[in-house]
Design a protein around this motif. Sequence first.
Motif, PDB file in Angstrom:
ATOM      1  N   ALA A 233       9.284 -26.804   5.579  1.00  0.00           N
ATOM      2  CA  ALA A 233       8.066 -26.198   5.928  1.00  0.00           C
ATOM      3  C   ALA A 233       6.971 -27.335   6.309  1.00  0.00           C
ATOM      4  O   ALA A 233       6.418 -27.002   7.101  1.00  0.00           O
ATOM      5  CB  ALA A 233       7.511 -25.541   4.445  1.00  0.00           C
ATOM      6  N   ILE A 234       6.940 -28.549   5.650  1.00  0.00           N
ATOM      7  CA  ILE A 234       5.728 -29.421   5.868  1.00  0.00           C
ATOM      8  C   ILE A 234       6.186 -30.125   7.219  1.00  0.00           C
ATOM      9  O   ILE A 234       5.353 -29.981   8.127  1.00  0.00           O
ATOM     10  CB  ILE A 234       6.042 -30.665   4.742  1.00  0.00           C
ATOM     11  N   ALA A 235       7.315 -30.118   7.638  1.00  0.00           N
ATOM     12  CA  ALA A 235       7.766 -30.816   8.957  1.00  0.00           C
ATOM     13  C   ALA A 235       7.506 -29.747  10.141  1.00  0.00           C
ATOM     14  O   ALA A 235       7.039 -30.177  11.075  1.00  0.00           O
ATOM     15  CB  ALA A 235       9.376 -31.163   8.929  1.00  0.00           C
TER      16      ALA A 235
ATOM     17  N   LEU B 272       4.034 -36.904  13.919  1.00  0.00           N
ATOM     18  CA  LEU B 272       5.843 -36.491  14.185  1.00  0.00           C
ATOM     19  C   LEU B 272       6.625 -37.181  13.256  1.00  0.00           C
ATOM     20  O   LEU B 272       7.414 -36.594  12.603  1.00  0.00           O
ATOM     21  CB  LEU B 272       5.985 -36.656  15.644  1.00  0.00           C
ATOM     22  N   TRP B 273       6.181 -38.513  13.085  1.00  0.00           N
ATOM     23  CA  TRP B 273       7.343 -39.336  12.273  1.00  0.00           C
ATOM     24  C   TRP B 273       7.042 -39.033  10.915  1.00  0.00           C
ATOM     25  O   TRP B 273       8.146 -38.916  10.113  1.00  0.00           O
ATOM     26  CB  TRP B 273       6.809 -40.886  12.500  1.00  0.00           C
ATOM     27  N   LEU B 274       6.018 -38.585  10.319  1.00  0.00           N
ATOM     28  CA  LEU B 274       5.804 -37.964   8.931  1.00  0.00           C
ATOM     29  C   LEU B 274       6.519 -36.664   8.482  1.00  0.00           C
ATOM     30  O   LEU B 274       6.990 -36.564   7.732  1.00  0.00           O
ATOM     31  CB  LEU B 274       4.299 -38.088   8.515  1.00  0.00           C
ATOM     32  N   GLY B 275       6.350 -35.992   9.579  1.00  0.00           N
ATOM     33  CA  GLY B 275       7.032 -34.632   9.523  1.00  0.00           C
ATOM     34  C   GLY B 275       8.612 -34.836   9.200  1.00  0.00           C
ATOM     35  O   GLY B 275       9.393 -34.230   8.584  1.00  0.00           O
ATOM     36  N   GLN B 276       9.181 -35.550  10.141  1.00  0.00           N
ATOM     37  CA  GLN B 276      10.509 -36.013  10.323  1.00  0.00           C
ATOM     38  C   GLN B 276      10.937 -36.565   8.852  1.00  0.00           C
ATOM     39  O   GLN B 276      12.081 -36.295   8.204  1.00  0.00           O
ATOM     40  CB  GLN B 276      10.889 -36.750  11.321  1.00  0.00           C
ATOM     41  N   LEU B 277       9.838 -37.704   7.945  1.00  0.00           N
ATOM     42  CA  LEU B 277      10.483 -38.038   6.954  1.00  0.00           C
ATOM     43  C   LEU B 277      10.590 -37.113   5.878  1.00  0.00           C
ATOM     44  O   LEU B 277      11.377 -37.339   5.342  1.00  0.00           O
ATOM     45  CB  LEU B 277       9.415 -39.366   6.653  1.00  0.00           C
ATOM     46  N   PHE B 278       9.605 -36.139   5.945  1.00  0.00           N
ATOM     47  CA  PHE B 278       9.715 -35.204   4.748  1.00  0.00           C
ATOM     48  C   PHE B 278      10.832 -34.456   4.927  1.00  0.00           C
ATOM     49  O   PHE B 278      11.618 -33.980   3.993  1.00  0.00           O
ATOM     50  CB  PHE B 278       8.461 -34.426   4.715  1.00  0.00           C
ATOM     51  N   SER B 279      11.530 -33.863   6.060  1.00  0.00           N
ATOM     52  CA  SER B 279      12.369 -33.004   6.345  1.00  0.00           C
ATOM     53  C   SER B 279      13.615 -33.973   5.848  1.00  0.00           C
ATOM     54  O   SER B 279      14.550 -33.261   5.281  1.00  0.00           O
ATOM     55  CB  SER B 279      12.466 -32.756   7.658  1.00  0.00           C
TER      56      SER B 279
END
Length: 410
Positions: A179-181, A14-21
């Motif tokens: 899209a990644i998030a 979840l954290w990585l997705g938010q980082l990309f976004s």
Amino acid sequence: MREIFFNVKTFIILWLGQLFSAVGSAMTYFTLTLWVWQKTESATAIALILVFYQLPQVIITPLTGILIDRTSRKQLLIISDTGSAFCTISVGILAFLGTLQVWHIYLIASVIGCFGNIQSLTYSTLIPLILPEKHHTRASSMGAMVVYGAGIISPALAGVLFPLIGLFGITLIDMGTFAIAFCFILMIHIPHTIKQDQEKVNHLSNLTFGFRYIYSHPELLSMVIMVSLFSFFNDISETLYQPMILAKTDSNSQILGIVVAGGGLGGVVGGLIVSVWGGFKKLRRGIFTGFLGTGISILILALASLPSFWIIARFAWSFHHPLMMSSYMAIWYAKIPHHLQGRVFGADYLIAILVTTCSSLTAGVLSDRIFEPLLQSQYSLPSGSGMAFLIAISATIIILVSSKVANILD
């Protein structure tokens, strides 16, 4: 032990997705700041982006809090990310067609603000659902790292790419990060809150529940008052420091990008330290340390005239934010039951929105109508001096009231 491992894995995804976004969104916001400054050279015009982003949230926040406590939080994250993506690409299309106007940005910012409200509040309530209490401070500091991590990468990329690919190209990159998030959210399982289906629905009571809960708990109320006071003067500085640097450097986006990136690095370093260390055992001490350190850092940035000092001061300013907010959120996670957090956090978030909106409007008006004209016409000081003076006043007030804050925390 196995359950804890999977919970940590869920949080990391979840954290990585938010980082990309966050990286994509920060690139778009930084580019819009440059675009609006080029069109208007007005601090008020830049401040109004944030104002229009926040104003609709005054209405939607209480409703968001109820939704979080009553519906699937995973679905809310999907809806918010999808809505924000459509708003972002609309900005790019208007820019590509050559029809983008400043008022378009304000309108779209208002819509994105609604989706951003859902995303931010939902994310803030997930940490105690996924992780045990001993990791709440670490997880909160990692949340701050998302914002500041994006602050390292995004300004540098946007500063270089904006002249090459334009606003439309920046928004396409932003769409890719959305899209990644989105894919990362689909990968994880988010548990439902306990008791959410057992409570009787009373819509009017639900809308005011969070405020009543905070008011009935003196410790939470004192913290809200303290952080609101801090936020008002901190946000004046946040609103003005970028146009101040642009004014003092003849709109040099590269210098501004490096300063903003320095702030991002400071936030990441602060977040990493708290994540490894675990934070202050006395959480109130963490709040006070962050408060005082922020005031001193802002004052240095306002008084400095060299880019190197701006970078150092912005680094220190951001460094103290995870120290303060991780401690603040850990207290709230510990004192508010899971099934109430949507409404209570919503009330706190709404108060923060009102404070920040008033602060941004105050900063723009005081800068453009009073301090900039006064210092340039009466004292023949260069452009940006009025904004620097107002930032210095805000920093001084933060420092002076820190002793009062210590008394509140006691």
